[in-house]
Design an enzyme around this catalytic site. Structure first.
Site, mmCIF file in Angstrom:
data_model
loop_
_atom_site.group_PDB
_atom_site.id
_atom_site.type_symbol
_atom_site.label_atom_id
_atom_site.label_comp_id
_atom_site.label_asym_id
_atom_site.label_seq_id
_atom_site.Cartn_x
_atom_site.Cartn_y
_atom_site.Cartn_z
ATOM 1 N N SER A 91 0.802 -1.223 0.000
ATOM 2 C CA SER A 91 0.000 0.000 0.000
ATOM 3 C C SER A 91 0.835 1.273 0.000
ATOM 4 O O SER A 91 0.323 2.338 -0.308
ATOM 5 C CB SER A 91 -0.953 0.012 1.197
ATOM 6 O OG SER A 91 -0.239 0.183 2.409
ATOM 7 N N LYS A 146 0.896 4.927 6.757
ATOM 8 C CA LYS A 146 0.419 5.704 5.615
ATOM 9 C C LYS A 146 1.130 7.059 5.637
ATOM 10 O O LYS A 146 1.884 7.375 6.551
ATOM 11 C CB LYS A 146 -1.099 5.926 5.676
ATOM 12 C CG LYS A 146 -1.948 4.671 5.787
ATOM 13 C CD LYS A 146 -1.897 3.817 4.547
ATOM 14 C CE LYS A 146 -2.727 2.540 4.718
ATOM 15 N NZ LYS A 146 -2.560 1.605 3.584
#
Length: 307
Positions: A91, A146
């Site tokens: 990701s 993230k």
């Protein structure tokens, strides 16, 4: 609350430390007293082997005294200074790859206790562009990584694979107030990475002073029907509440991030990812006899600071 491993480390440290203290102040004096009593009963002379046996530490005490300094040092280091993490998914590609082992700087943000995660010392706040590790809001025992995109008060729009940010303003007189700005993208290449069978485009994205690369998959549509629904906003618009942050994965079409579940509370922030200290390649051939979890090579060129 912290993850299970952090709780286990703290409990092990406390248990071994308490056993050490119990022996030092209670058990060891009792053993010496038994030795003195035995020597007196023997007329002041006791065989060396018998004396050694009387003052011998129990196995649990010996083990606790040997592991306590090491465990205590590890607990302090990973709780307040740096904690190692492994990247399990793609990701955050191309910034972080599966098989990267990173260090997360715990004191970059507020310093928290390792179990209940209450703030012990207020330090710096997350900044736009930081690669941050945090407790996943929907399952706080799980760590996510993230990139911080929106700060408290920001208005963020992600539309047609393009990012727009209206920054929060401390003063209405600021020239940047109420100004929706498009985040600049510069195409680097296409086809270096693939998502399933689809080629991805690699862009350099400019978030203020922070420049980093992202991936987009032009053939994959945005699943806006699954986006987090915030009252009073469009489906692809997010207004960051006070004390929260909005995060995205760098692999924009292959990341379950703030677009799908909302915002990260400040208390969930763990630290800033700062360094890749090891990077393994793994076998991806389903027909190979080598298991997929066995490293097949080391990517030395990836070792270094995280951008």
């Amino acid at each position: 609350m912290a993850g299970y491993f952090a709780i286990f480390l703290v409990l092990l440290t406390l248990a071994s430390g308490l056993i050490w203290l119990l022996d030092a102040f209670v058990l060891a004096p009792k053993r010496q007293q038994k030795l003195a009593t035995a020597q007196a009963a023997a007329g002041g002379s006791l065989p060396e082997a018998a004396g050694t046996e009387l003052v011998k530490e129990p196995q649990i005490v010996e083990t606790a005294k040997s592991i306590f300094p090491v465990i205590a040092l590890i607990t302090i280091f990973r709780s307040f200074i740096y904690e190692p993490f492994q990247i399990p998914s793609g990701s955050m590609m191309p910034t972080l790859l599966v098989g990267d082992f990173i260090l997360v700087e715990k004191f970059s943000y507020d310093v928290k206790d390792p179990v209940w995660r209450s703030t012990l010392y207020s330090n710096a706040k997350p900044q736009r562009g930081d690669v941050a590790v945090f407790k996943y809001p929907e399952q706080p025992t799980v760590d996510y990584i993230k990139r911080v995109i929106g700060l408290p008060g920001d208005r963020v729009i992600y539309r047609n694979k393009q990012l727009f940010i209206e920054k929060a303003c401390a003063s209405e007189l600021s020239a940047a107030c109420k100004k929706l700005e498009m985040v600049e993208l510069a195409l680097q290449n296409e086809g270096e990475f693939y998502q399933e069978q689809y080629p991805q485009r690699r862009y350099t994205e400019q978030l203020g002073d922070v420049s980093h690369d992202i991936l987009q998959t032009p053939a994959r549509r945005e699943h806006t029907e699954f986006f987090f629904k915030q009252r009073g906003t469009a489906i692809d618009e997010f207004i960051v509440p006070d004390g929260h942050y909005f995060v995205l994965g760098d692999n924009r079409d292959n990341s379950r991030d703030g677009r799908f579940w909302g915002f990260v509370p400040e208390d969930n922030m763990v630290g800033k990812a700062v360094f890749i200290w090891m990077s393994f390649e793994f076998n991806t051939d389903p027909n190979s006899w080598i298991p997929g979890w066995v490293p097949t090579g080391v990517r030395f060129e990836r070792l270094g600071p995280i951008g």
